[in-house]
Motif scaffolding. Structure first.
Motif, PDB file in Angstrom:
ATOM      1  N   PRO A 247      10.622   9.073  17.818  1.00 38.38           N
ATOM      2  CA  PRO A 247       9.488  10.755  17.724  1.00 38.38           C
ATOM      3  C   PRO A 247       8.527  10.667  18.570  1.00 38.38           C
ATOM      4  CG  PRO A 247      10.268   9.399  15.620  1.00 38.38           C
ATOM      5  CD  PRO A 247      10.552   8.758  16.801  1.00 38.38           C
ATOM      6  N   TRP A 248       7.743  11.958  18.884  1.00 39.69           N
ATOM      7  CA  TRP A 248       6.410  12.522  19.374  1.00 39.69           C
ATOM      8  C   TRP A 248       5.274  11.347  18.628  1.00 39.69           C
ATOM      9  CZ3 TRP A 248       6.578  13.667  24.013  1.00 39.69           C
ATOM     10  CH2 TRP A 248       7.037  14.689  24.674  1.00 39.69           C
ATOM     11  N   SER A 249       5.345  11.215  17.480  1.00 36.65           N
ATOM     12  CA  SER A 249       4.566   9.838  16.606  1.00 36.65           C
ATOM     13  C   SER A 249       4.840   8.893  16.866  1.00 36.65           C
ATOM     14  CB  SER A 249       4.184  10.481  15.219  1.00 36.65           C
ATOM     15  OG  SER A 249       5.711  10.161  14.409  1.00 36.65           O
ATOM     16  N   GLY A 250       5.765   8.666  17.215  1.00 31.94           N
ATOM     17  CA  GLY A 250       6.233   7.011  17.774  1.00 31.94           C
ATOM     18  C   GLY A 250       7.078   6.004  16.722  1.00 31.94           C
ATOM     19  N   ASN A 251       7.498   4.679  16.729  1.00 32.63           N
ATOM     20  CA  ASN A 251       7.381   4.000  15.976  1.00 32.63           C
ATOM     21  C   ASN A 251       7.011   3.103  15.632  1.00 32.63           C
ATOM     22  OD1 ASN A 251      10.223   5.416  15.608  1.00 32.63           O
ATOM     23  ND2 ASN A 251      11.061   4.886  17.354  1.00 32.63           N
ATOM     24  N   TRP A 252       5.598   2.732  14.323  1.00 32.17           N
ATOM     25  CA  TRP A 252       5.166   1.633  13.994  1.00 32.17           C
ATOM     26  C   TRP A 252       5.627   0.432  12.713  1.00 32.17           C
ATOM     27  CZ3 TRP A 252       0.130   3.495  14.237  1.00 32.17           C
ATOM     28  CH2 TRP A 252      -0.405   4.420  15.115  1.00 32.17           C
ATOM     29  N   ARG A 253       5.584  -0.456  13.131  1.00 29.05           N
ATOM     30  CA  ARG A 253       5.519  -1.376  12.428  1.00 29.05           C
ATOM     31  C   ARG A 253       3.916  -2.131  11.775  1.00 29.05           C
ATOM     32  NH1 ARG A 253       9.241  -6.580  11.491  1.00 29.05           N
ATOM     33  NH2 ARG A 253       9.997  -5.650  13.065  1.00 29.05           N
ATOM     34  N   ILE A 254       4.024  -1.944  10.477  1.00 32.59           N
ATOM     35  CA  ILE A 254       2.440  -2.393   9.920  1.00 32.59           C
ATOM     36  C   ILE A 254       2.542  -3.271   8.626  1.00 32.59           C
ATOM     37  CG2 ILE A 254       0.381  -1.082   8.693  1.00 32.59           C
ATOM     38  CD1 ILE A 254       1.160   1.787   9.177  1.00 32.59           C
ATOM     39  N   GLU A 255       1.640  -3.964   9.271  1.00 29.12           N
ATOM     40  CA  GLU A 255       1.653  -5.468   8.347  1.00 29.12           C
ATOM     41  C   GLU A 255       0.628  -5.669   7.901  1.00 29.12           C
ATOM     42  OE1 GLU A 255       4.277  -8.158   8.802  1.00 29.12           O
ATOM     43  OE2 GLU A 255       6.075  -7.174  10.249  1.00 29.12           O
ATOM     44  N   GLY A 256       0.911  -6.036   6.689  1.00 27.77           N
ATOM     45  CA  GLY A 256      -0.217  -6.005   5.986  1.00 27.77           C
ATOM     46  C   GLY A 256      -0.689  -7.773   4.625  1.00 27.77           C
TER      47      GLY A 256
ATOM     48  N   LEU B 214      -4.454   5.879  14.326  1.00 25.88           N
ATOM     49  CA  LEU B 214      -4.513   4.458  14.793  1.00 25.88           C
ATOM     50  C   LEU B 214      -5.865   4.130  13.413  1.00 25.88           C
ATOM     51  CD1 LEU B 214      -4.225   1.302  14.741  1.00 25.88           C
ATOM     52  CD2 LEU B 214      -5.500   1.305  17.137  1.00 25.88           C
ATOM     53  N   ARG B 215      -6.353   5.036  14.780  1.00 30.10           N
ATOM     54  CA  ARG B 215      -7.495   5.312  13.335  1.00 30.10           C
ATOM     55  C   ARG B 215      -7.357   5.515  11.910  1.00 30.10           C
ATOM     56  NH1 ARG B 215     -11.433   8.973  15.093  1.00 30.10           N
ATOM     57  NH2 ARG B 215     -12.559   8.743  12.909  1.00 30.10           N
ATOM     58  N   TYR B 216      -6.709   6.765  11.236  1.00 28.77           N
ATOM     59  CA  TYR B 216      -6.515   7.447  10.281  1.00 28.77           C
ATOM     60  C   TYR B 216      -6.416   6.384   9.726  1.00 28.77           C
ATOM     61  CZ  TYR B 216      -3.946  10.319   7.083  1.00 28.77           C
ATOM     62  OH  TYR B 216      -3.323  11.382   5.876  1.00 28.77           O
ATOM     63  N   LEU B 217      -4.843   5.752  10.217  1.00 27.31           N
ATOM     64  CA  LEU B 217      -4.240   4.572   9.446  1.00 27.31           C
ATOM     65  C   LEU B 217      -5.279   3.883   8.469  1.00 27.31           C
ATOM     66  CD1 LEU B 217      -1.069   5.185  10.675  1.00 27.31           C
ATOM     67  CD2 LEU B 217      -1.031   6.340   8.615  1.00 27.31           C
ATOM     68  N   THR B 218      -5.529   3.196   9.522  1.00 27.43           N
ATOM     69  CA  THR B 218      -6.324   1.827   8.805  1.00 27.43           C
ATOM     70  C   THR B 218      -7.656   1.967   8.360  1.00 27.43           C
ATOM     71  OG1 THR B 218      -7.875   1.367  10.929  1.00 27.43           O
ATOM     72  CG2 THR B 218      -5.278   0.600  11.171  1.00 27.43           C
ATOM     73  N   GLY B 219      -8.086   3.423   8.956  1.00 26.18           N
ATOM     74  CA  GLY B 219      -9.544   3.979   7.729  1.00 26.18           C
ATOM     75  C   GLY B 219     -10.359   3.198   8.844  1.00 26.18           C
ATOM     76  N   ARG B 220     -10.547   2.395  10.257  1.00 24.68           N
ATOM     77  CA  ARG B 220     -11.255   1.469  10.905  1.00 24.68           C
ATOM     78  C   ARG B 220     -11.589   1.792  11.786  1.00 24.68           C
ATOM     79  NH1 ARG B 220     -13.191  -1.397   6.984  1.00 24.68           N
ATOM     80  NH2 ARG B 220     -11.956  -2.274   5.562  1.00 24.68           N
ATOM     81  N   GLU B 221     -12.809   1.415  13.029  1.00 25.04           N
ATOM     82  CA  GLU B 221     -13.095   2.107  14.659  1.00 25.04           C
ATOM     83  C   GLU B 221     -12.973   1.170  15.103  1.00 25.04           C
ATOM     84  OE1 GLU B 221     -13.337   5.096  14.649  1.00 25.04           O
ATOM     85  OE2 GLU B 221     -14.163   5.938  12.561  1.00 25.04           O
ATOM     86  N   GLY B 222     -12.553   1.311  16.672  1.00 25.56           N
ATOM     87  CA  GLY B 222     -12.215   0.752  17.533  1.00 25.56           C
ATOM     88  C   GLY B 222     -13.541  -0.874  17.192  1.00 25.56           C
TER      89      GLY B 222
ATOM     90  N   MET C 171       2.390   7.830   4.741  1.00 28.80           N
ATOM     91  CA  MET C 171       1.920   5.933   5.580  1.00 28.80           C
ATOM     92  C   MET C 171       0.384   5.993   4.572  1.00 28.80           C
ATOM     93  SD  MET C 171       3.576   5.734   8.548  1.00 28.80           S
ATOM     94  CE  MET C 171       1.879   4.553   9.274  1.00 28.80           C
ATOM     95  N   LYS C 172      -0.122   6.946   5.151  1.00 27.52           N
ATOM     96  CA  LYS C 172      -1.416   6.455   4.855  1.00 27.52           C
ATOM     97  C   LYS C 172      -1.775   6.276   2.784  1.00 27.52           C
ATOM     98  CE  LYS C 172      -6.572   6.850   4.838  1.00 27.52           C
ATOM     99  NZ  LYS C 172      -7.150   6.223   5.562  1.00 27.52           N
ATOM    100  N   GLN C 173      -0.952   7.101   2.036  1.00 24.75           N
ATOM    101  CA  GLN C 173      -1.231   7.184   1.456  1.00 24.75           C
ATOM    102  C   GLN C 173      -0.075   6.067   0.771  1.00 24.75           C
ATOM    103  OE1 GLN C 173       2.087   8.789  -1.952  1.00 24.75           O
ATOM    104  NE2 GLN C 173      -0.385  10.586  -2.679  1.00 24.75           N
ATOM    105  N   LEU C 174       0.701   5.266   0.478  1.00 18.99           N
ATOM    106  CA  LEU C 174       0.503   3.852   0.537  1.00 18.99           C
ATOM    107  C   LEU C 174      -0.179   3.093   0.626  1.00 18.99           C
ATOM    108  CD1 LEU C 174       4.185   4.569   1.534  1.00 18.99           C
ATOM    109  CD2 LEU C 174       3.581   4.032  -0.988  1.00 18.99           C
ATOM    110  N   LEU C 175      -0.920   3.087   2.266  1.00 19.67           N
ATOM    111  CA  LEU C 175      -1.072   1.561   2.352  1.00 19.67           C
ATOM    112  C   LEU C 175      -2.841   2.197   1.372  1.00 19.67           C
ATOM    113  CD1 LEU C 175      -1.334   2.690   6.621  1.00 19.67           C
ATOM    114  CD2 LEU C 175      -0.721   0.313   5.311  1.00 19.67           C
ATOM    115  N   ASP C 176      -3.621   3.247   1.314  1.00 17.79           N
ATOM    116  CA  ASP C 176      -4.876   3.871   0.403  1.00 17.79           C
ATOM    117  C   ASP C 176      -4.528   3.168  -0.949  1.00 17.79           C
ATOM    118  OD1 ASP C 176      -6.174   4.116   2.869  1.00 17.79           O
ATOM    119  OD2 ASP C 176      -6.105   6.308   2.017  1.00 17.79           O
ATOM    120  N   GLU C 177      -3.531   2.701  -1.130  1.00 20.17           N
ATOM    121  CA  GLU C 177      -2.364   2.639  -2.646  1.00 20.17           C
ATOM    122  C   GLU C 177      -2.450   0.514  -2.469  1.00 20.17           C
ATOM    123  OE1 GLU C 177       0.749   5.005  -3.495  1.00 20.17           O
ATOM    124  OE2 GLU C 177      -0.481   6.568  -4.419  1.00 20.17           O
ATOM    125  N   GLY C 178      -2.994   0.066  -1.317  1.00 16.65           N
ATOM    126  CA  GLY C 178      -2.469  -1.602  -1.656  1.00 16.65           C
ATOM    127  C   GLY C 178      -0.948  -1.696  -1.326  1.00 16.65           C
TER     128      GLY C 178
END
Length: 320
Positions: A229-238, A172-180, A127-134
């Motif tokens: 799953p323990w990691s949860g289910n995620w929806r990430i909008e771009g 959340l921090r890892y995938l977005t690369g942002r801080e709260g 997921m992180k790779q896909l997000l970083d690749e835009g």
């Protein structure tokens, strides 16, 4: 390299087998003598005194898998001997104490890493790779859902954020690369949850991250419906699409088309131990170092404060 393992409870025994099988174990420290039975006929030295173990054994690092209330004492004992430490989360339940522990490690240049493992799952790395690749353009918003029935005996009062939610906030921090930046929250016990004084079973939080990215977080450890799953289910909008992770499956949605991402190759699949050892060998800061993990713990801390006050709380990210 050799390690002193401190703690042989359920999590500690998992670490024991991992260190033993990789030839990394020097000795075990556990105050409960009965726990030694888990080792069967394995020849490793067993101590009930941490000080005695550190005095007698030659080790390169310490793995701290004690009860969270004991983390700080164990970490400082290792720091006194300039030993690198791989510690289970949390650093401490007390946020200010966590800052003090990390500050010492930074000040004395002692490698200190928290074993934050959810972000290291292969499909999360993808997921992180896909997000970083835009793949979905610029990130806009995230929706995170976590539902389990998880009632287990602990030596401390249960808090969904301390037990499980901290992993999701770290992701959340890892995938977005942002801080709260700010948080609104309601932490509560739903009708039908188990009775335990001070327990926090459910969480709802709305977080704003840097660059205007928002995240809605819903979580329960008393859910009787279909479990995530323990990691949860995620929806990430771009701005150009969306990523959904449902039951560990990644779906990439663009222009009305849904692509199931099954190829997880090309990502770093190392676990927390491998990352810790690599950071030591390469002389660099580990990915989930104590200094980085404080930023995750800040999300937990201010989410609690927001719930207690009923007000939006600005998140002050510690800098060390």
């Amino acid at each position: 390299m050799k390690a002193v393992l401190v703690g042989l409870g359920s999590a500690g025994f998992s670490w024991y087998k991992r260190l033993r099988d990789k030839g990394l174990l020097a000795a075990v420290v556990e105050v409960d003598m009965a726990m030694k039975e888990k080792m069967k006929d394995d020849p490793f030295p067993f101590y009930t005194s941490l000080e005695e173990a550190l005095q007698n054994e030659e080790a390169d690092f310490l793995v701290n898998v004690t009860s969270p209330m004991m983390h700080t004492r164990v970490n400082h004992a290792a720091f006194d001997r300039k030993l690198a430490v791989l510690c289970e989360k949390p650093i401490s339940f007390d946020y200010e104490e966590s800052i003090e522990v990390v500050a010492r490690a930074v000040r004395e240049h002692i490698p200190f890493m928290i074993a934050e493992n959810y972000r290291r799952m292969p499909y999360i790395r993808k997921m992180k790779q896909l997000l970083d690749e835009g793949a979905i353009g610029t990130l806009s918003s995230l929706d995170i859902q976590f539902y389990r029935y998880h009632h287990v005996q602990r030596k401390y009062t249960v808090s969904i954020l301390d037990d499980i939610g901290v992993h999701h906030l770290d992701m959340l921090r890892y995938l977005t690369g942002r801080e709260g930046k700010s948080v609104q929250a309601k932490l509560y016990n739903p009708i039908g949850a188990w009775e335990e004084e001070g327990a926090i079973i459910n969480a709802y939080a709305f977080l704003e991250m840097d660059n205007g990215i928002t995240a809605a977080y819903h979580a329960s450890i008393a859910a009787r419906g279909t479990e995530t799953p323990w990691s949860g289910n995620w929806r990430i909008e771009g701005t150009k699409g969306a990523l959904e992770v449902i039951d560990k499956e990644i779906r990439l949605i663009r222009d009305g088309e849904v692509l199931l991402v099954e190829d997880l190759s090309g990502v770093d699949e190392t676990d927390t131990l491998a990352e810790f050892l690599a950071s030591l060998q390469e002389g660099r800061e580990a990915e989930t170092s104590g200094r980085d993990y404080l930023k995750t713990q800040a999300l937990v801390h201010y989410t609690k404060l927001a719930s207690e006050s009923g007000q939006t709380k600005a998140i002050e990210v510690p800098t060390l």
